[in-house]
Design an enzyme around this catalytic site. Structure first.
Site, PDB file in Angstrom:
ATOM      1  CD  GLU A 194      -2.629   1.324  -0.037  1.00  0.00           C
ATOM      2  OE1 GLU A 194      -3.307   0.398  -0.496  1.00  0.00           O
ATOM      3  OE2 GLU A 194      -2.518   2.424  -0.614  1.00  0.00           O
TER       4      GLU A 194
ATOM      5  CE  LYS B 114       0.814  11.562  -0.673  1.00  0.00           C
ATOM      6  NZ  LYS B 114       0.352  10.831  -1.859  1.00  0.00           N
TER       7      LYS B 114
ATOM      8  CB  ILE C 230      13.995  18.472  -2.123  1.00  0.00           C
ATOM      9  CG1 ILE C 230      13.074  19.317  -3.005  1.00  0.00           C
ATOM     10  CG2 ILE C 230      14.447  17.211  -2.848  1.00  0.00           C
ATOM     11  CD1 ILE C 230      13.806  20.004  -4.149  1.00  0.00           C
TER      12      ILE C 230
ATOM     13  N   GLY D  94       9.000  11.361  10.539  1.00  0.00           N
ATOM     14  CA  GLY D  94       8.510  10.447  11.577  1.00  0.00           C
ATOM     15  C   GLY D  94       7.475   9.540  10.950  1.00  0.00           C
TER      16      GLY D  94
ATOM     17  CB  CYS E 105       5.662   4.182   6.711  1.00  0.00           C
ATOM     18  SG  CYS E 105       3.996   3.515   6.772  1.00  0.00           S
TER      19      CYS E 105
HETATM   20  N1  LIG Z   1      -0.049   3.940   8.064  1.00  0.00           N
HETATM   21  C1  LIG Z   1       0.387   4.156   6.824  1.00  0.00           C
HETATM   22  O1  LIG Z   1       0.443   5.283   6.353  1.00  0.00           O
HETATM   23  C2  LIG Z   1       0.810   2.995   5.951  1.00  0.00           C
HETATM   24  C3  LIG Z   1       0.987   3.198   4.586  1.00  0.00           C
HETATM   25  C4  LIG Z   1       1.378   2.125   3.796  1.00  0.00           C
HETATM   26  C5  LIG Z   1       1.605   0.883   4.367  1.00  0.00           C
HETATM   27  N2  LIG Z   1       1.456   0.707   5.704  1.00  0.00           N
HETATM   28  C6  LIG Z   1       1.666  -0.619   6.257  1.00  0.00           C
HETATM   29  O2  LIG Z   1       0.394  -1.218   6.462  1.00  0.00           O
HETATM   30  C7  LIG Z   1       0.410  -2.040   7.640  1.00  0.00           C
HETATM   31  C8  LIG Z   1      -0.660  -1.579   8.609  1.00  0.00           C
HETATM   32  O3  LIG Z   1      -0.322  -0.265   9.020  1.00  0.00           O
HETATM   33  P1  LIG Z   1      -1.355   0.640   9.852  1.00  0.00           P
HETATM   34  O4  LIG Z   1      -0.714   1.962  10.026  1.00  0.00           O
HETATM   35  O5  LIG Z   1      -2.701   0.535   9.234  1.00  0.00           O
HETATM   36  O6  LIG Z   1      -1.362  -0.163  11.240  1.00  0.00           O
HETATM   37  P2  LIG Z   1      -2.243   0.140  12.538  1.00  0.00           P
HETATM   38  O7  LIG Z   1      -1.349  -0.151  13.684  1.00  0.00           O
HETATM   39  O8  LIG Z   1      -2.913   1.459  12.424  1.00  0.00           O
HETATM   40  O9  LIG Z   1      -3.401  -0.968  12.465  1.00  0.00           O
HETATM   41  C9  LIG Z   1      -3.191  -2.343  12.555  1.00  0.00           C
HETATM   42  C10 LIG Z   1      -4.488  -2.986  13.025  1.00  0.00           C
HETATM   43  O10 LIG Z   1      -4.355  -4.406  12.945  1.00  0.00           O
HETATM   44  C11 LIG Z   1      -5.041  -4.994  14.037  1.00  0.00           C
HETATM   45  N3  LIG Z   1      -4.557  -6.369  14.239  1.00  0.00           N
HETATM   46  C12 LIG Z   1      -3.347  -6.786  14.690  1.00  0.00           C
HETATM   47  N4  LIG Z   1      -3.307  -8.138  14.708  1.00  0.00           N
HETATM   48  C13 LIG Z   1      -4.505  -8.576  14.254  1.00  0.00           C
HETATM   49  C14 LIG Z   1      -5.074  -9.865  14.045  1.00  0.00           C
HETATM   50  N5  LIG Z   1      -4.390 -10.973  14.307  1.00  0.00           N
HETATM   51  N6  LIG Z   1      -6.335  -9.935  13.577  1.00  0.00           N
HETATM   52  C15 LIG Z   1      -7.040  -8.816  13.318  1.00  0.00           C
HETATM   53  N7  LIG Z   1      -6.558  -7.571  13.495  1.00  0.00           N
HETATM   54  C16 LIG Z   1      -5.305  -7.449  13.950  1.00  0.00           C
HETATM   55  C17 LIG Z   1      -4.729  -4.051  15.199  1.00  0.00           C
HETATM   56  O11 LIG Z   1      -5.655  -4.206  16.248  1.00  0.00           O
HETATM   57  C18 LIG Z   1      -4.823  -2.683  14.501  1.00  0.00           C
HETATM   58  O12 LIG Z   1      -6.126  -2.147  14.599  1.00  0.00           O
HETATM   59  C19 LIG Z   1       1.836  -1.955   8.184  1.00  0.00           C
HETATM   60  O13 LIG Z   1       2.596  -3.020   7.655  1.00  0.00           O
HETATM   61  C20 LIG Z   1       2.336  -0.644   7.613  1.00  0.00           C
HETATM   62  O14 LIG Z   1       3.736  -0.611   7.468  1.00  0.00           O
HETATM   63  C21 LIG Z   1       1.046   1.737   6.504  1.00  0.00           C
END
Ligand SMILES: NC(=O)c1ccc[n+]([C@@H]2O[C@H](COP(=O)([O-])OP(=O)(O)OC[C@H]3O[C@@H](n4cnc5c(N)ncnc54)[C@H](O)[C@@H]3O)[C@@H](O)[C@H]2O)c1
Length: 453
Positions: free
Chosen positions: A154, A157, A256, A263, A266
């Site tokens: 994904e 942003k 840039i 922070g 990611c």
């Molecule tokens: N936040 C971003 O901007 C972004 C952008 C691109 C990719 N990512 C990637 O996407 C992934 C998720 O990021 P996020 O920021 O959404 O995480 P987050 O911490 O906001 O959410 C993760 C969710 O998963 C749930 N969870 C954990 N274990 C679980 C399980 N076994 N069953 C069901 N639910 C479960 C948690 O309770 C939580 O609500 C990460 O790998 C991150 O690196 C994040």
């Protein structure tokens, strides 16, 4: 299509809601019961512009539902997305425990063939591990069904996640079987009507692409921050240099901007995980280590500048902070530069008055003691926090802070001193208004005309 999204965080929620918006039947699963209960009532546990009305509409239409029970979520699903967190482990690598726990549970509960898709950011080889766990579980239970596992990293942003998902620059699909690729092509077709930017590749290449993208963006930020450090010594304004180099198409204008560091959930963790992967493969990740080191240093610069300004005596000084979230448009405080500054100020005995349009409730939970002790005050008004301040620091460049009434701010402050952690202000204009202005990699401008010292 029937879709299940596992994980209702920033990525899972946006993914589930946007797929529902395009007419799919979506069930989003999260093991956090309180989160699920709030979501089922249309209440968002996170701040993300534009998401709430869409979520409410899809809940009302019955296209979108939430559950704690994986069994219900995966029932008859054509595609299952894994969007759980992959935080940093103790050794810096990506902690895959949530992803693998989901894989194990799918192996125990699935009863039909379908496509499983890793949307979480995961190291190369994870899809293979997930497939082994699920198919191993199915085989142990005597199920004849098998799943294939694709990677669909994904790129949304936070702060513009809905827009990014609805109109993606590109969708990367890493899938080694034709049926899975076709399913994802169909699912994403409505999002790519104007320009078909679905890029198909091998699963491992897709997994790596996400890390390479984030590492590159973090490198651009640390590069310009290092240039800013050199500019500061030479009396050169990095803002003029930014314009000078950004007009070169090979460099481009994005990422840039010199500032007080990156922070978020990611860049820091993905750079760390990539360093660990390189080490594991016997490669010295010199560039990535430098990116990380520069960013750690950058996060301390505002505090160093404040300490220098007050000749090392911050005890009892009142410092106003504008912006706490790691970037505008989100309430996410993970790895935010504001936290490094805030901790250092509180440790030095300063009194902090901080303001953020949406992140103050999250911060309040982390700093309950300081709030109760009166060393920290939170408000949603930039003017209220400027009251009686000895210095003002812009940390997150929310739109609300771009063109404030600086006469009012100056009148409220005890000392008109402004540290611009994102270089968003016109230093000359602020100097004319009587501020001492200090940016990142910019010459200090103006004199300190204390209204009361
Ligand atoms: N936040 C971003 O901007 C972004 C952008 C691109 C990719 N990512 C990637 O996407 C992934 C998720 O990021 P996020 O920021 O959404 O995480 P987050 O911490 O906001 O959410 C993760 C969710 O998963 C749930 N969870 C954990 N274990 C679980 C399980 N076994 N069953 C069901 N639910 C479960 C948690 O309770 C939580 O609500 C990460 O790998 C991150 O690196 C994040």
């Amino acid at each position: 299509m029937r879709i299940c999204v596992i994980g209702a965080g920033y990525v899972g929620l946006v993914t589930a809601t946007c797929f529902a918006e395009m007419g799919n039947r979506v069930v989003c699963v999260d093991l956090d019961g309180e989160r699920v209960a709030r979501l089922a009532c249309g209440e968002l546990p996170i701040y993300e512009p534009g998401l709430e009305p869409m979520l409410k509409a899809q809940l009302a239409s019955g296209q979108l539902g939430f559950t704690e029970q994986l069994r219900l979520g995966i029932h008859r699903a054509d595609v299952i997305f894994i969007a759980v967190g992959t935080p940093t482990s103790e050794d810096g690598s990506a902690d895959l425990s949530h992803v693998l726990a989901v894989a194990d549970e799918l192996g125990e509960r699935l009863d039909h063939a379908c496509l499983v898709v890793d949307k979480s950011t995961v190291p190369v080889g994870t899809a293979e591990r997930v497939a082994q766990r699920i198919n191993g579980g199915l085989a142990r239970r005597g199920q004849s069904a098998r799943v294939s596992v694709a990677s669909n990293p994904e790129f949304l942003k936070e702060g513009s996640a809905v827009d990014d998902f609805m109109r993606p620059d590109r969708v990367i699909v890493g899938c080694d079987d034709e049926r899975g690729r076709e399913l994802l092509r169909q699912l994403y077709a409505p999002f790519l009507r104007n320009h078909d930017r679905l890029l198909c590749m091998g699963v491992r290449a897709a997994e790596f692409s996400k890390y390479a993208a984030n590492a590159f963006l973090a490198t651009k930020i640390s590069f310009i921050n290092e240039m800013a450090g050199i500019c500061a010594r030479l009396g050169v304004d990095i803002e003029e240099v930014r314009r000078g180099i950004g007009s070169d198409k090979r460099i481009g204008t994005h990422f840039i901007y010199a500032g007080c560091g990156y922070g978020g959930s990611c860049f820091p963790k993905d750079v760390k995980a990539l360093i660990r992967t390189a080490e594991h493969e016997g490669i010295e990740p010199g560039i990535l280590r430098a990116v990380e080191a520069r960013n750690a240093l950058q996060k301390t610069l505002l505090f160093q500048a404040l300490r220098e300004h007050f000749n090392g005596h911050l005890q009892g000084r009142v410092v106003a902070l504008w912006g706490l979230a790691f970037k505008p448009g989100t309430d996410d405080l993970r790895e935010a530069p504001s936290l490094v500054l805030l901790d250092a100020l509180l440790a030095a005995g300063a009194r902090v008055q901080a303001c953020d349009p949406v992140a103050t409730p999250t911060l309040a939970r982390r700093y309950a003691e300081h709030l109760a002790g009166g060393q920290l005050l939170l408000s949603d008004s930039p003017y209220a926090v400027s009251e009686g301040a000895d210095a003002l620091v812009l940390v997150t460049e929310w739109k609300q802070f771009r063109q404030p009434d600086f006469r009012r701010v100056r009148a409220a402050m005890r000392m008109p001193v402004l540290f611009d952690g994102r270089n968003i202000y016109d230093s000359g204009q602020l100097a004319e208004l009587g501020f001492l202005y200090r940016g990142i990699g910019r010459p200090a401008v103006g004199g300190c005309q204390a209204s009361a010292a």
